[in-house]
Scaffold this motif. Structure first.
Motif, mmCIF file in Angstrom:
data_model
loop_
_atom_site.group_PDB
_atom_site.id
_atom_site.type_symbol
_atom_site.label_atom_id
_atom_site.label_comp_id
_atom_site.label_asym_id
_atom_site.label_seq_id
_atom_site.Cartn_x
_atom_site.Cartn_y
_atom_site.Cartn_z
ATOM 1 N N PHE A 37 0.834 -1.219 0.000
ATOM 2 C CA PHE A 37 0.000 0.000 0.000
ATOM 3 C C PHE A 37 0.862 1.261 0.000
ATOM 4 N N CYS A 38 1.902 1.261 0.862
ATOM 5 C CA CYS A 38 2.682 2.478 1.058
ATOM 6 C C CYS A 38 3.450 2.849 -0.211
ATOM 7 N N GLY A 39 4.219 1.876 -0.737
ATOM 8 C CA GLY A 39 5.024 2.158 -1.917
ATOM 9 C C GLY A 39 4.160 2.490 -3.127
ATOM 10 N N PHE A 56 10.383 -0.830 -6.872
ATOM 11 C CA PHE A 56 10.978 -2.184 -6.872
ATOM 12 C C PHE A 56 10.328 -3.034 -5.808
ATOM 13 N N GLU A 57 9.773 -4.156 -6.231
ATOM 14 C CA GLU A 57 9.147 -5.102 -5.303
ATOM 15 C C GLU A 57 9.872 -6.445 -5.451
ATOM 16 N N ALA A 58 10.349 -6.963 -4.318
ATOM 17 C CA ALA A 58 11.150 -8.196 -4.355
ATOM 18 C C ALA A 58 10.342 -9.395 -4.834
ATOM 19 N N GLU A 59 9.049 -9.395 -4.577
ATOM 20 C CA GLU A 59 8.201 -10.545 -4.959
ATOM 21 C C GLU A 59 7.203 -10.076 -6.015
ATOM 22 N N GLY A 64 3.431 -8.594 0.306
ATOM 23 C CA GLY A 64 3.673 -8.499 1.757
ATOM 24 C C GLY A 64 2.372 -8.430 2.548
ATOM 25 N N ALA A 65 2.396 -7.667 3.629
ATOM 26 C CA ALA A 65 1.221 -7.583 4.498
ATOM 27 C C ALA A 65 -0.014 -7.074 3.750
ATOM 28 N N SER A 66 0.215 -6.312 2.675
ATOM 29 C CA SER A 66 -0.913 -5.628 2.029
ATOM 30 C C SER A 66 -1.964 -6.563 1.424
ATOM 31 N N SER A 67 -1.578 -7.797 1.087
ATOM 32 C CA SER A 67 -2.637 -8.696 0.573
ATOM 33 C C SER A 67 -3.004 -9.762 1.599
ATOM 34 N N ASN A 69 -3.887 -9.060 5.017
ATOM 35 C CA ASN A 69 -4.475 -8.523 6.256
ATOM 36 C C ASN A 69 -5.981 -8.762 6.334
ATOM 37 N N GLY A 70 -6.579 -8.216 7.418
ATOM 38 C CA GLY A 70 -7.999 -8.417 7.648
ATOM 39 C C GLY A 70 -8.892 -7.466 6.840
ATOM 40 N N GLY A 71 -8.283 -6.494 6.154
ATOM 41 C CA GLY A 71 -9.072 -5.553 5.362
ATOM 42 C C GLY A 71 -9.872 -4.573 6.204
ATOM 43 N N MET A 72 -9.420 -4.351 7.441
ATOM 44 C CA MET A 72 -10.124 -3.411 8.327
ATOM 45 C C MET A 72 -9.482 -2.031 8.166
ATOM 46 N N VAL A 73 -10.290 -1.061 7.800
ATOM 47 C CA VAL A 73 -9.778 0.292 7.545
ATOM 48 C C VAL A 73 -10.157 1.122 8.772
ATOM 49 N N ARG A 207 14.474 -7.316 -6.287
ATOM 50 C CA ARG A 207 14.881 -7.034 -4.901
ATOM 51 C C ARG A 207 15.963 -5.974 -4.891
ATOM 52 N N VAL A 208 15.800 -4.957 -4.059
ATOM 53 C CA VAL A 208 16.869 -3.973 -3.872
ATOM 54 C C VAL A 208 17.856 -4.598 -2.899
ATOM 55 N N GLU A 209 19.100 -4.779 -3.372
ATOM 56 C CA GLU A 209 20.078 -5.505 -2.547
ATOM 57 C C GLU A 209 21.000 -4.584 -1.785
ATOM 58 N N ALA A 371 1.624 -1.204 12.191
ATOM 59 C CA ALA A 371 1.034 -2.270 13.009
ATOM 60 C C ALA A 371 -0.318 -2.697 12.414
ATOM 61 N N GLY A 372 -1.371 -2.755 13.230
ATOM 62 C CA GLY A 372 -2.661 -3.228 12.706
ATOM 63 C C GLY A 372 -3.515 -2.129 12.111
ATOM 64 N N HIS A 373 -2.909 -0.991 11.758
ATOM 65 C CA HIS A 373 -3.676 0.112 11.167
ATOM 66 C C HIS A 373 -3.177 0.468 9.768
ATOM 67 N N GLY A 374 -2.404 -0.470 9.161
ATOM 68 C CA GLY A 374 -1.704 -0.102 7.943
ATOM 69 C C GLY A 374 -2.542 -0.015 6.685
ATOM 70 N N VAL A 375 -3.742 -0.584 6.663
ATOM 71 C CA VAL A 375 -4.513 -0.511 5.411
ATOM 72 C C VAL A 375 -4.739 0.966 5.074
ATOM 73 N N ALA A 376 -5.228 1.700 6.052
ATOM 74 C CA ALA A 376 -5.453 3.131 5.814
ATOM 75 C C ALA A 376 -4.150 3.914 5.957
HETATM 76 C C1 LIG Z 1 -2.277 -11.023 9.079
HETATM 77 C C2 LIG Z 1 -2.334 -9.520 9.071
HETATM 78 C C3 LIG Z 1 -3.534 -8.874 9.371
HETATM 79 C C4 LIG Z 1 -3.600 -7.476 9.350
HETATM 80 N N1 LIG Z 1 -4.809 -6.866 9.495
HETATM 81 C C5 LIG Z 1 -4.915 -5.527 9.327
HETATM 82 C C6 LIG Z 1 -6.189 -4.902 9.302
HETATM 83 O O1 LIG Z 1 -7.224 -5.555 9.354
HETATM 84 N N2 LIG Z 1 -6.219 -3.547 9.181
HETATM 85 C C7 LIG Z 1 -5.084 -2.807 9.050
HETATM 86 O O2 LIG Z 1 -5.183 -1.581 8.954
HETATM 87 N N3 LIG Z 1 -3.867 -3.384 9.003
HETATM 88 C C8 LIG Z 1 -3.756 -4.720 9.123
HETATM 89 N N4 LIG Z 1 -2.530 -5.315 9.010
HETATM 90 C C9 LIG Z 1 -1.360 -4.472 8.752
HETATM 91 C C10 LIG Z 1 -1.262 -3.995 7.302
HETATM 92 O O3 LIG Z 1 -1.510 -5.068 6.422
HETATM 93 C C11 LIG Z 1 0.133 -3.419 7.044
HETATM 94 O O4 LIG Z 1 0.401 -2.415 8.015
HETATM 95 C C12 LIG Z 1 0.248 -2.792 5.666
HETATM 96 O O5 LIG Z 1 -0.112 -3.703 4.662
HETATM 97 C C13 LIG Z 1 1.678 -2.313 5.436
HETATM 98 O O6 LIG Z 1 1.821 -1.918 4.106
HETATM 99 P P1 LIG Z 1 3.264 -1.609 3.539
HETATM 100 O O7 LIG Z 1 3.105 -1.168 2.151
HETATM 101 O O8 LIG Z 1 3.957 -0.690 4.495
HETATM 102 O O9 LIG Z 1 4.071 -2.984 3.661
HETATM 103 P P2 LIG Z 1 3.892 -4.386 2.895
HETATM 104 O O10 LIG Z 1 2.559 -4.559 2.319
HETATM 105 O O11 LIG Z 1 4.379 -5.435 3.832
HETATM 106 O O12 LIG Z 1 4.887 -4.235 1.671
HETATM 107 C C14 LIG Z 1 6.274 -4.205 1.803
HETATM 108 C C15 LIG Z 1 6.855 -4.849 0.567
HETATM 109 O O13 LIG Z 1 8.255 -4.535 0.492
HETATM 110 C C16 LIG Z 1 8.881 -5.580 -0.190
HETATM 111 N N5 LIG Z 1 10.314 -5.506 0.080
HETATM 112 C C17 LIG Z 1 10.944 -5.606 1.289
HETATM 113 N N6 LIG Z 1 12.278 -5.443 1.130
HETATM 114 C C18 LIG Z 1 12.480 -5.232 -0.194
HETATM 115 C C19 LIG Z 1 13.647 -4.997 -0.970
HETATM 116 N N7 LIG Z 1 14.870 -4.939 -0.428
HETATM 117 N N8 LIG Z 1 13.514 -4.821 -2.316
HETATM 118 C C20 LIG Z 1 12.283 -4.841 -2.892
HETATM 119 N N9 LIG Z 1 11.145 -5.072 -2.191
HETATM 120 C C21 LIG Z 1 11.246 -5.257 -0.862
HETATM 121 C C22 LIG Z 1 8.210 -6.833 0.366
HETATM 122 O O14 LIG Z 1 8.344 -7.928 -0.526
HETATM 123 C C23 LIG Z 1 6.775 -6.375 0.559
HETATM 124 O O15 LIG Z 1 5.924 -6.790 -0.494
HETATM 125 C C24 LIG Z 1 -2.429 -6.710 9.060
HETATM 126 C C25 LIG Z 1 -1.230 -7.355 8.761
HETATM 127 C C26 LIG Z 1 -1.174 -8.746 8.761
HETATM 128 C C27 LIG Z 1 0.130 -9.419 8.419
#
Ligand SMILES: Cc1cc2nc3c(=O)[nH]c(=O)nc-3n(C[C@H](O)[C@H](O)[C@H](O)COP(=O)(O)OP(=O)(O)OC[C@H]3O[C@@H](n4cnc5c(N)ncnc54)[C@H](O)[C@@H]3O)c2cc1C
Length: 432
Positions: A37-39, A56-59, A64-67, A69-73, A207-209, A371-376
């Protein structure tokens, strides 16, 4: 037979994955590490403003967490408001709370503007009290939030609770109608498509190394070494969340990666699902070691919690299925015979002070600690970082708070002490 790992949300994504950009440019204005979500939100905002951006996304995008989670905003922050006021003062916390409400508007606006089909709905959230003492604090919390932030929370007594949830184990609840729910895998897929349409170059399996500083005629520049080749960038955004690894050691030291796990049942009948959650709320309980749960749009019960503290592995996911099923039945005995069809895990990015942070680290922009607030929050922080790069004033209320390092043993990549932290929270749940 133990159930195999399967993420329910991923199986509902109807659109094909966004194709990776083909060629790596020699240079870009902004490079983004991480495609959650953030990037992706940062990439979308920058590209819409005409900035040359490569992500750049490693996978795969949203892996990561973005797909997972619980989808709670959700509105608000992880810590209770009195703790926040004590730590940061009234004025700062007013801005933080307003920002937490803005994060939800931000998601809603993106979903609407980009026409992302992700079941976004302002269904509200319900916090349920696991102890009488927790419920006794709700009235005061609601008054405080009304007085300080002019935001309405509604306390629900035990006798009225059946209107909100089909469970008798709680001592009452508190509703916030401003929170929402969505399908996170569809949302992140839509965000990737939107960023790409806006002109961002999105590279998956990249992957950014390593990131080095490279002076060029006195101007600062970064050289990023990726698994697909190297390029230079004027600015870098670190959006790698809980999956932050060795490429960015300074940020890695600050992040505590904590596993969280989810099960989803078979499709339930309309009558049963209406009984379990008559208003279709996003629900979580008042413990530290909490359960969070909701219905999916096709009427499954999706039930999550910290069944293990370690980040997800085949083992922790397998063990979690049974632990969470038992937890689900203590809340909802009606689900005793419901089949668990999905179980998966993911990693959350916690920080030592349980706060989100944003700003610069080693001269690179970053945001983390959702933490658990990352969707929004991750969506909003990504857009905010993009705004800073475009010259907007820094009005992020979390930008100037101290960002403590994580203790050794809890840091990303070396988490041997996580079971101790888990045990500590279980003890806290017994006594508070
Ligand atoms: C099981 C679970 C339930 C959750 N439930 C909720 C919820 O209901 N409501 C809520 O608000 N939040 C929830 N969260 C939290 C929320 O999902 C995260 O806070 C949010 O998705 C974070 O987004 P992000 O973009 O910061 O990170 P991510 O979505 O984790 O993305 C980071 C990405 O960076 C990539 N990456 C890392 N290092 C590198 C590198 N060196 N080079 C390239 N790519 C790299 C990873 O592969 C990853 O895909 C939950 C999380 C989990 C795990």
């Amino acid at each position: 037979m133990p159930i195999a790992e399967r993420n329910y949300w991923l199986e509902t994504v109807a659109t094909p994955p966004v194709p990776s950009a083909r060629d790596l440019p020699d240079s870009t204005d902004v490079a983004i590490v991480g495609g959650g979500f953030c990037g992706l939100s940062a990439a979308r905002t920058l590209a819409r403003r005409g900035v040359n951006v490569a992500l750049f996304e490693a996978e795969t995008f949203g892996w990561g967490a973005s797909s997972r989670n619980g989808g709670m905003v959700l509105t608000g922050m992880k810590l209770p408001v009195p703790t926040l006021i004590h730590r940061y003062g009234r004025e700062t916390v007013r801005k933080m709370y307003a920002a937490s409400l803005e994060t939800i508007d931000c998601v809603e606006q993106i979903v609407r503007e980009e026409k992302i089909d992700c079941d976004f709905s302002r269904c509200g959230h319900l916090e349920v009290a696991c102890k009488q003492a927790h419920f006794d604090g709700y009235e005061e919390s609601a008054e405080l939030v009304k007085r300080e932030f002019n935001h309405e929370l509604r306390v629900v007594s035990k006798s009225e609770l059946r209107r909100e949830i089909g469970s008798d184990i709680y001592f009452g609840g508190m509703v916030d109608e401003a929170s929402a729910g969505l399908n996170p895998a569809r949302y992140v897929a839509g965000l990737a498509l939107a960023a790409q349409h806006a002109g961002a170059r999105l590279h998956d399996h990249a992957r950014v190394e390593k990131i080095e500083r490279e002076p060029e005629n006195g101007a600062r520049k970064f050289r990023l070494h990726t698994s697909k080749g190297a390029l230079t960038a004027r600015e870098v955004i670190l959006a790698s969340g809980a999956y932050t690894m060795e490429a960015t050691p300074a940020l890695r030291k600050k992040i505590i990666p904590i596993g969280s796990y989810i099960v989803a049942t078979e499709i339930l009948s309309g009558n049963l699902s209406r009984e379990l959650s008559p208003r279709n709320r996003m629900i979580y309980d008042s413990k530290h070691f909490l359960y969070y749960y909701r219905l999916t749009p096709d009427n499954r019960m999706l039930f999550g919690g910290r069944a293990a503290f370690f980040p997800e592995t085949e083992n922790t996911v397998r063990q979690s299925a049974e632990i969470l099923r038992r937890g689900m039945i203590t809340v909802y005995p009606q689900l005793r015979d419901a089949k668990i069809e999905f179980v998966w895990g993911g990693t959350l990015d916690f920080t030592l002070d349980v706060m989100p942070h944003a700003g610069k680290i080693d001269d690179m922009f970053f945001a983390a600690g959702f933490a658990g607030h990352g969707v929004a929050a991750a969506t909003w922080f990504g857009a905010k970082l993009a705004g800073l790069i475009c010259g907007e004033a820094n009005d992020i209320p979390f930008a100037n708070i101290k960002f403590p390092a994580a203790p050794i043993g809890l840091r990303s990549g070396n988490t041997w002490a996580l079971p101790l932290a888990g045990a500590w929270y279980r003890i806290l749940d017994l006594f508070t």
